[in-house]
Design an enzyme around this catalytic site. Structure first.
Site, PDB file in Angstrom:
ATOM      1  N   SER A 116       0.840  -1.196   0.000  1.00 34.39           N
ATOM      2  CA  SER A 116       0.000   0.000   0.000  1.00 34.39           C
ATOM      3  C   SER A 116       0.886   1.261   0.000  1.00 34.39           C
ATOM      4  O   SER A 116       1.649   1.475  -0.935  1.00 34.39           O
ATOM      5  CB  SER A 116      -0.962  -0.032   1.191  1.00 34.39           C
ATOM      6  N   ASP A 185     -10.134  -5.094  -4.414  1.00 32.78           N
ATOM      7  CA  ASP A 185      -9.642  -4.084  -3.467  1.00 32.78           C
ATOM      8  C   ASP A 185     -10.622  -2.918  -3.428  1.00 32.78           C
ATOM      9  O   ASP A 185     -10.859  -2.256  -4.437  1.00 32.78           O
ATOM     10  CB  ASP A 185      -8.254  -3.605  -3.904  1.00 32.78           C
ATOM     11  N   HIS A 213      -8.665  -4.947   0.488  1.00 34.00           N
ATOM     12  CA  HIS A 213      -7.387  -4.273   0.725  1.00 34.00           C
ATOM     13  C   HIS A 213      -6.716  -4.763   2.012  1.00 34.00           C
ATOM     14  O   HIS A 213      -5.490  -4.906   2.052  1.00 34.00           O
ATOM     15  CB  HIS A 213      -7.624  -2.762   0.809  1.00 34.00           C
TER      16      HIS A 213
END
Length: 232
Positions: A116, A185, A213
């Site tokens: 991320s 996601d 996610h």
């Protein structure tokens, strides 16, 4: 600031170490040496939420694949000093690279892994340090693009003071790139992974993950782990 666990809880021998950045900020880190493959390592750049104590599944995975693992907390996270900033995470990553250099492990023998937000940190560092490979999981093209997704009616400059513009940086990569992302996601759109891959010069590969996610990722997918091992 609380660390949920240590590598010992995951059955991994480790050294509790301190990294010092160019602007004299002290960072907390864990070094998990490799076994027979000494001289090769991965730097794990975690995401915005949590600390090194939440990334032990990644540490266990990379260690099983024969790499020494350096987990570190950015300034302002976990037991690290300071306050977070984009310039600060750049210096933090440089301190991680320098630590491995003192252990005799060059950037050319190191994988930069970012999850991320950490993907942006890893990509930026890779344009300057030229690692053996770059792996990003569930990462975004830029903060401005994320702002447009989640706050479409608000000018991005009003909701963010940072850029983390990975899309502008990936064309400068000279390392192989593995992009891992789930089509499901719900925070970072899968299309961002495709844009990052398209902009990278190669060698490059896209691996589809499963789940959202925060509840999927490479550690939850045997198929993705096999693809990761093949890439390495």
């Amino acid at each position: 600031r609380t660390l949920a666990a240590t590598p010992a809880d995951a059955g991994l021998a480790f050294d509790d170490v301190e990294l010092v950045t160019a602007d004299s900020v002290r960072l907390h880190a864990w070094w998990i040496p490799a076994g027979e493959a000494a001289g090769r390592a991965v730097i794990v750049c975690h995401g915005n939420a949590g600390t090194v104590g939440d990334r032990l599944d990644h540490a266990r995975l990379f260690h099983r694949l024969g790499l020494g693992v350096l987990l570190f907390d950015y300034r302002g996270y976990g037991r690290s000093e300071g306050r977070p900033s984009e310039a600060g995470t750049t210096r933090d990553m440089d301190a991680a690279v320098a630590f491995l250099g003192r252990r005799g492990i060059s950037a050319a023998s190191t994988v930069f892994f970012g999850e991320s937000l950490g993907g942006a940190v890893a990509i930026e560092a890779a344009t300057r340090h030229r690692p053996a490979a770059v792996i990003v999981e569930s990462t975004f093209t830029s903060i401005a693009a994320m702002a447009r997704v989640h706050y479409p009616f608000v000018p991005p400059f009003l909701v963010t003071r940072v850029r983390y513009d990975s899309l502008a940086r990936v064309p400068a990569l000279s390392s192989p790139l593995l992009v891992m992302h789930s089509p499901d996601d719900e925070i970072v759109p899968f299309a961002m992974a495709e844009r990052l891959l398209d902009a990278a010069p190669g060698p490059k590969r896209l691996v589809r993950l499963a789940g959202g996610h925060n509840d999927g990722g490479v550690t939850a997918s045997a198929a993705a782990q096999a693809a990761l091992q093949e890439f390495l």
